[in-house]
Write an enzyme that holds these catalytic residues in place. Structure first.
Site, PDB file in Angstrom:
ATOM      1  N   ARG A   1      -2.536  -1.130 -10.177  1.00 64.24           N
ATOM      2  CA  ARG A   1      -1.977   0.235 -10.181  1.00 64.24           C
ATOM      3  C   ARG A   1      -0.711   0.302 -11.014  1.00 64.24           C
ATOM      4  NH1 ARG A   1      -1.867   0.814  -3.736  1.00 64.24           N
ATOM      5  NH2 ARG A   1      -3.086  -1.097  -3.722  1.00 64.24           N
TER       6      ARG A   1
ATOM      7  N   HIS B   1       2.109   0.818   3.579  1.00 62.03           N
ATOM      8  CA  HIS B   1       2.485  -0.564   3.960  1.00 62.03           C
ATOM      9  C   HIS B   1       3.485  -0.547   5.110  1.00 62.03           C
ATOM     10  CE1 HIS B   1       1.698  -2.248  -0.376  1.00 62.03           C
ATOM     11  NE2 HIS B   1       0.598  -2.319   0.359  1.00 62.03           N
TER      12      HIS B   1
ATOM     13  N   GLU C   1       0.195  -8.232   9.195  1.00 68.61           N
ATOM     14  CA  GLU C   1      -0.153  -6.873   9.623  1.00 68.61           C
ATOM     15  C   GLU C   1      -1.113  -6.898  10.805  1.00 68.61           C
ATOM     16  OE1 GLU C   1      -0.669  -6.130   5.263  1.00 68.61           O
ATOM     17  OE2 GLU C   1      -0.380  -4.063   5.879  1.00 68.61           O
TER      18      GLU C   1
ATOM     19  N   ASN D   1      -9.897  -3.937  10.038  1.00 66.14           N
ATOM     20  CA  ASN D   1      -9.391  -3.252   8.845  1.00 66.14           C
ATOM     21  C   ASN D   1     -10.607  -2.949   7.987  1.00 66.14           C
ATOM     22  OD1 ASN D   1      -8.222  -2.411   6.500  1.00 66.14           O
ATOM     23  ND2 ASN D   1      -6.798  -4.129   6.323  1.00 66.14           N
TER      24      ASN D   1
ATOM     25  N   ARG E   1      -6.681  -0.438  11.634  1.00 66.65           N
ATOM     26  CA  ARG E   1      -5.745  -0.011  10.593  1.00 66.65           C
ATOM     27  C   ARG E   1      -6.250   1.298   9.997  1.00 66.65           C
ATOM     28  NH1 ARG E   1      -5.288  -1.580   4.547  1.00 66.65           N
ATOM     29  NH2 ARG E   1      -3.236  -0.738   4.088  1.00 66.65           N
TER      30      ARG E   1
END
Ligand code: AMP
Length: 383
Positions: A224, A163, A366, A9, A74
């Site tokens: 965010r 996601h 993940e 990743n 990813r």
């Protein structure tokens, strides 16, 4: 050849790696190399990867000699064209590069990781796994923004959702945990980490998700803003803020950090307990937004069989889980205080026995999901 998959990743200044046995789910080595490009740190992604390989070798796994089954990468944005795990070719690399237009912060970094890894491990199948893929087939009403369709088409504007690997992985476990046929389960998945998103999934298919054209829409996150009136941007633009200013405001200086000065939920919770009024307001805004999405998705689904919490906050915050679903008994939704507070790490049900709606905590993984997807694609490839 070994039965292991390397999962990478690659972020703008970091590289996360994990060596995984996909069938058992066992993680053999995992690590993070940060501050890429800073003095005294790896100069670029290739140097970071060399450092990762050294760390993996030190743990007893010589990647070159071992023979990996696959490397899973990813990739944040798959646009409209990538909606399943994809074997990386030069052409696929070019497409991912082209998609940087839609994900300028993420795709170029993902691509640097892919290019370095392909150069260092040329004989291994490299597989890209996209964060947007799971949401590719969202119903038109959920994926369409109510703007001029010509503008939307020209600029690729639609709800992509992010996601996805996590939502798919978690949603896939829920029917098993409840011993139900996946085709009959309506569920809401709440991925609450530093980034946060919600999804509504009917019979395994997502019908809505809170992140949109970018990972900025939806829930309040660590840094965010999530949803806001687009008119605010116009107003700030007219007031002299540039696109770069707005980007920094909404992506880095908003959310919990913007409102309370802390984006780490543990820190925020301590501030709430200590009576910090900015932190209390931030927590209230966070929950208000979360409950609004839960309500919307309950209606979209025509009722839910399961509501599942995952990711750092969802898996660990007893208070968020209790507060998110407080006062919803009339909808068959309740959290059992003892089950909720039990210090377990594994997937579990936290609603009272026999409750009409199952409430669960399911740890996301993940890396494992990417490893499995990569192994599956690689198995279909000629040697
Ligand atoms: P993630 O992005 O999934 O790694 O989640 C990161 C977020 O999870 C951060 O805001 C952490 O503060 C939060 N988190 C991790 N552990 C805990 C905990 N024990 N209680 C509350 N929040 C936690």
């Amino acid at each position: 050849m070994s039965d292991l998959v390397l999962v990478l990743n690659s972020g703008s200044s970091s590289l996360k790696y994990q060596l995984v046995q996909p069938e058992s789910g066992e993680s053999r080595v995992a690590g993070l190399i940060g501050r890429i490009g800073e003095p005294e740190y790896p100069a670029d992604h290739e140097a970071a990867l060399v450092a990762a390989f050294e760390a993996i070798a030190a743990a007893g796994y010589d990647l070159a000699a071992l023979g990996l089954r696959a490397v899973g990468h990813r990739v944040v944005h798959g646009g409209d064209q990538f909606y399943r795990p994809t074997l990386v070719t030069d052409e696929v690399e070019r497409e991912i590069e082209r998609l940087a237009e839609l994900a300028p912060l993420h795709n170029p970094a993902n691509l640097r990781g892919i290019r370095s890894a392909r150069a260092l491990l040329p004989g291994v199948p490299h597989v890209a796994v996209f964060d947007t893929a799971f949401f590719h087939g969202l119903p038109a009403a959920a994926r369409t923004y109510a703007i001029d369709p010509a503008v939307a088409a020209r600029y690729g504007i639609r709800r992509y959702g992010f996601h996805g690997t996590s939502h798919e992985y978690v949603a896939g476990q829920v029917p098993q945990l409840l011993d139900r046929d996946p085709a009959t389960v309506n569920q809401i998945v709440l991925h609450l980490g530093n980034g946060a998103s919600a999804s509504a999934i009917a019979g395994g298919r997502p019908i809505d998700t809170s992140m949109g054209f970018t990972p900025l829409e939806g829930l309040v996150m660590g840094t965010r803003s999530g949803d806001l009136d687009p008119g605010i941007l116009l107003h700030l633009d007219r007031a002299g803020m540039t696109a770069a200013d707005l980007d920094a405001l909404l992506n880095q200086h908003s959310g919990l950090r913007g409102m309370a000065g802390a984006n780490d939920f543990r820190e925020l919770s301590a501030m709430v307990e200590a009576g910090d009024s900015a932190a209390q307001l931030a927590y209230a805004v966070y929950l208000h937004r979360l409950r609004r999405y839960i309500g919307a998705y309950l209606i979209e689904l025509g009722g839910a069989d399961a509501i599942t919490f995952t990711a750092g906050v969802g898996e660990n915050s007893v208070a968020v889980r209790a507060d998110a679903l407080a006062g919803l008994d009339r909808f068959g939704i309740a959290v059992d205080p003892e089950r909720n507070a039990a210090p377990a790490r594994s997937a579990r049900v936290i609603s009272p026995a026999g409750a009409p709606v199952a409430v669960l905590v399911v740890p996301t993984d993940e890396e494992l999901a990417i490893a499995r997807a990569a192994a599956e694609v690689a198995t279909g490839q000629p040697d």
